[in-house]
Motif scaffolding. Structure first.
Motif, short mmCIF file in Angstrom:
data_model
loop_
_atom_site.label_atom_id
_atom_site.label_comp_id
_atom_site.label_asym_id
_atom_site.label_seq_id
_atom_site.Cartn_x
_atom_site.Cartn_y
_atom_site.Cartn_z
N LYS A 231 0.83 -1.19 0.00
CA LYS A 231 0.00 0.00 0.00
C LYS A 231 0.88 1.25 0.00
CE LYS A 231 -3.79 -2.27 2.45
NZ LYS A 231 -4.63 -2.38 1.24
N GLN B 90 0.92 3.94 1.70
CA GLN B 90 1.35 4.44 3.01
C GLN B 90 2.40 3.54 3.67
OE1 GLN B 90 -1.73 3.65 2.08
NE2 GLN B 90 -2.89 2.58 3.70
N THR C 216 2.19 7.02 -5.73
CA THR C 216 3.59 6.99 -5.35
C THR C 216 4.44 7.29 -6.58
OG1 THR C 216 3.12 5.34 -3.65
CG2 THR C 216 5.42 5.63 -4.28
N LEU D 134 -1.86 11.99 -2.80
CA LEU D 134 -1.14 10.92 -2.11
C LEU D 134 0.38 11.04 -2.31
CD1 LEU D 134 -3.36 7.78 -2.85
CD2 LEU D 134 -2.83 8.73 -0.60
N GLU E 1 1.87 13.32 0.41
CA GLU E 1 1.68 13.00 1.83
C GLU E 1 2.90 12.27 2.39
OE1 GLU E 1 -1.99 10.90 2.28
OE2 GLU E 1 -3.21 12.65 1.76
#
Length: 271
Positions: free
Chosen positions: A73, A75, A101, A268, A271
């Motif tokens: 994932k 994160q 990503t 994303l 982050e």
């Protein structure tokens, strides 16, 4: 498969990672060429390990690999990737399927490598997926061929020319199956509201959505033409389409949904 001679590390054996692995094995990849690294063995991965004897480890071993496919994932990338650095050589091909990503962030964690950023979707679980992909400048023709073979084991691969377009791919096909599933939910609910028993309405909706999708794949006609073929002037379908194709109908709603998914994929990466 040209990838058959490669030593492949699959980082992440969840649903999508296991789906890709299953496609490789079905295409004849030698299970001995693959190592799956995941602290857990889930229900999708376990049958592949038991049937094919695929190697599994809970952490990256002291080996080197020609290809690393990142199926963790987004994160988890920051924690999972540093352990992978010593398992790669300078020309090891890295393929990431983590939404949002960026290649720059992958290189920041792994160093400079040939990197392919890809976005498959969940129909890959049944070999009917589609994947968008972008390769950085370090990926040569052989690397692109390897990536194409590995990613196309579960459905076609569509290459894009710039990395930001992968976020748009995410909005259309990566997240798209959920839109279709929700449409089936809504169609069933509408049938129930029209008087059908709930279970019958759901069966009709599921088969209608699945059948229409299969017809689009098998036909050489555009979706617009297929729609026109089943729409009689002043008929029942036309009455429904007058609602769906109104100025405030389905088209602007889907456009907003795709834009929201694309924007979230872009966010994303920050982050």
């Amino acid at each position: 498969m040209a990838a058959a001679a490669q030593r492949i590390l699959l980082l992440g054996g969840g649903n999508m990672g296991a789906a890709l692995l299953g496609g490789w094995l079905d295409k004849g990849l030698d299970p001995a060429r693959v190592l799956v690294v995941d602290p857990k063995v889930g229900d999708t991965l376990r049958p592949l390990i038991e049937r094919y004897g695929v190697r599994h480890a809970i952490s990256v071993p002291q080996e080197t690999f020609d290809v690393a496919l990142l199926a963790v994932k987004p994160q988890m990338m920051g924690a999972a990737l540093p352990d992978l650095r010593d398992a790669l050589i300078s020309d090891s091909l890295v393929i990431s399927i983590a939404a949002g990503t960026t290649i720059a962030s992958i290189e920041g964690l792994l160093g400079e490598h040939p990197v392919v950023r890809a976005m498959p979707n969940t129909p890959a679980l049944i070999g009917r997926g589609v994947t968008g992909a972008f390769a950085n400048e370090r990926v040569d023709a052989a690397g692109r061929k390897t990536a194409d073979e590995l990613l196309s084991a579960n459905g076609p691969v569509e290459w894009v020319d710039t990395e930001p377009l992968i976020d748009a791919v995410t909005g259309v096909s990566g997240s798209g199956p959920a839109y279709v599933f929700h449409m089936a939910e809504c169609l069933a609910k509408a049938g129930e509201a029209a008087g059908l028993p709930a279970d019958l309405a759901m069966r009709l909706a599921r088969h209608t959505v699945a059948g229409a999708g299969e017809l689009m794949i098998r036909s050489d006609q555009t979706p617009a033409k297929l729609r026109q073929n089943v729409t009689s002037p002043n008929g029942t379908t036309q009455a429904a389409l007058d609602v769906l194709m109104a100025e405030d109908g389905l088209a602007p709603l889907i456009e907003r949904a795709v834009r929201a998914a694309r924007d979230r994929a872009e966010a994303l990466s920050k982050e």
